[in-house]
Design an enzyme around this catalytic site. Sequence first.
Site: not given
Lengths: 444, 182, 139
Positions: A103, A205, A208, A213, A357
């Site tokens: 508006h 972490d 991992h 990886h 990931d």
Amino acid sequence: MFDVTELVQPDQGLINPSIYTDPEVYQGELERVFARSWLFLAHDTQLAKPGSFVQTYMAEDPVLVVRQRDGSVKAFLNQCRHRGMRICRADEGVARAFTCTYHGWGYNLAGELVNVPMQDRAYHDEIDKSKWGPTQVPRLHNHKGFIFGTWDESAPAFEDYLGDMIWYFDALADRYDEGLTLVPGATKWVIDCNWKFAAEQFASDMYHVPSSHASALVALIEDPAVLAEFQEQSAAAPGRQYAGNGHGSGFGLRPDLVPTQAGPDFDAWVVANREQIYRRIGEHRALAVNGHNTVFPNFSWLTINNTMRVWHPRGPGQIEVWSWTYLPKDADERAKQAVRTSTIRTFSAAGVFETDDGENWTEIQQVLRGHQARKTTFNARMGLGHERHGTDGMPGRVTDDMYTEMAARGMYRRWADLMSGLSWPEITERDKSRQQREQEAHLA
Amino acid sequence: MSKLAATPHTRTGVDVETRYEIERFLYLEAELLDDQRFDEWLELFDDDVHYWLPTRMTRTVRERDLEVAGRDGAAFFDDDKAFLAGRVRRLASGRSWSEEPPSRTRRLITNIRPVRLDSGEFEVRVNFHVLRSRAERHHDTFFGERTDLLRRVPQEPGFHIARRRIVLDTTTLLAPSISIFL
Amino acid sequence: MSEYTRKPWIRVGRIDEIPEDQALRLDTTPPVSVFRSDGEFFCVDDTCTHEDFSLADGWVEDGAVECPLHLAKFCLRTGAALATPACRPLATHEVRVDGADVYVRIERGGDDRVDGHCPGAIGSNAGRRDAEGAGHGMA
């Protein structure tokens, strides 16, 4: 309604995975976690001149962050107060004003309602424009160029909210005399997973990395003999992890600032500026604090990989990743290009680390469609009982290894405290007595 | 906007035979990717290749020229030949978990628009639609435009890719990753 | 109007206080702004004729200013409305550059009149001062 004590037992390292799937829990998080925490909004260099703006999100709420004519920054909900239309539909740019195109209500750069079309005829001049501006983010804090905001008037001051994490944050934020700048533009992508998988991994972490990886280094290092040697060295490197106030930082201790992942052009700049870095944050901190980090709840970075990101929640089962590459502001062009390309190639939606990931997190989320899967308690007990304080003169709770889930447990403790509806003074009080108990136990 | 050559070039149309050769080359390239013959695919690129997928954002009409990121901006890919080779090595490692087990891809390369530059190279714009189907039921689709700089080479299949610029039709990527090539 | 009865020149500021594509607002009643476009200086009324907004905060481009609120656009040289929702022109005023300084002369004359042919601004600001279109920007 959910019972938080049934959902997580942080001291035992036990997680009921429905916290990753339950829509009610998610709505609770929007209200009790995200609306009460300090959230990263923008970096100073994204707002180069008066009128520069970015549209970001505080959880699911779209927020405009705008450089004012006097150099200050304001942030307000990107929502017109008339019928709730977005008042700016660009991702970023330079504005002179914002107008709701529904508006035509018009706002200045500060987010004040300055024009209501046909104010005389339609509103009989009875509208008090000063009362109908978009909701302002009431508290903003600029920490060395990083602009954070919170909706909660009762949240602790930013420095207290970070606590000892400031020391770890400053390994990045305070690293260079001229500060940081960002590669222009954000990289944005969508992962069908709960936001806590990402936030927790960046808090806690390192574990991992060798598995998830495993292939990334294959891309980066051609010679298998060099690769094997590098992997052996990095696995054997000692490391540390910090946890406090829900935040976390983990890192392997390095003998030198170089080689960096960005290669020789950036290494040369780092070597030339080594003394500057040591002078600002100390040699000890510069060599140690180089790894993964999360400021609770959803702002993360990898110190020497030059990538930072926000995990915007999009329902219990989805996030939007917004990632940026940061650079020393005064680095030469070759060094900057080296950082830029190396970060794009490793940590972005097509990065040789990052792609793996998303694969993990989406698979977890898929499995959690199962009733039995959601009832199955998760194990976050790594390093339980081996927490330390003040290791190597580092502030806060610091383990003597990077392979631990202390910071994950810390994150879920902060999450549980907020989700229980405890007030900020109550949470602060609890944290204090917990710390006291831990330190007494440590001394005994 | 799609110009890849460093200096301004005169652009002229190509004859039917050249167009056919270019189309045949691009279809071969697509086939090598869909068949996961990445080592052969890599040989299609010149040693000085720049393989680039800049990010894109929503801008007001006044700033529309800033919609696609520039050379110093954020990108999904910004690779040279050595890094493309690294990605290929990784895909072959058997430990690249976002592609192991591998995705199934199917790419449609259409609206092929080649022009000849006065350097003798060809600038080729194509539209693409790539499906990435993964694991049980995950799938991503990528729509966009590619602009390649092709050079004739004496050996089969007749061309090398010297530059590739990929522009997606999305701003926020609606996929968990781009673990494939586009 | 003889030179003796004309309004005096008002010093706006130094040239370098008005960068290219920017404007400087004067708190006259009603306010006026001095714009710089393509190296030339122009003075027009500051308030958009469509809705209340300071055009000094507008986008200056190629001798025109665009109101950022609803995209009304005006010619800085003639004051003419170039784009809806504005259809009434801005008053223009004389500008003089003297050395490093910019001066303007603001003269207003004639009765207020309301332009009835303004589909883009139905009812808005009805009865407000209208532009007289007198004077020209001079570099």
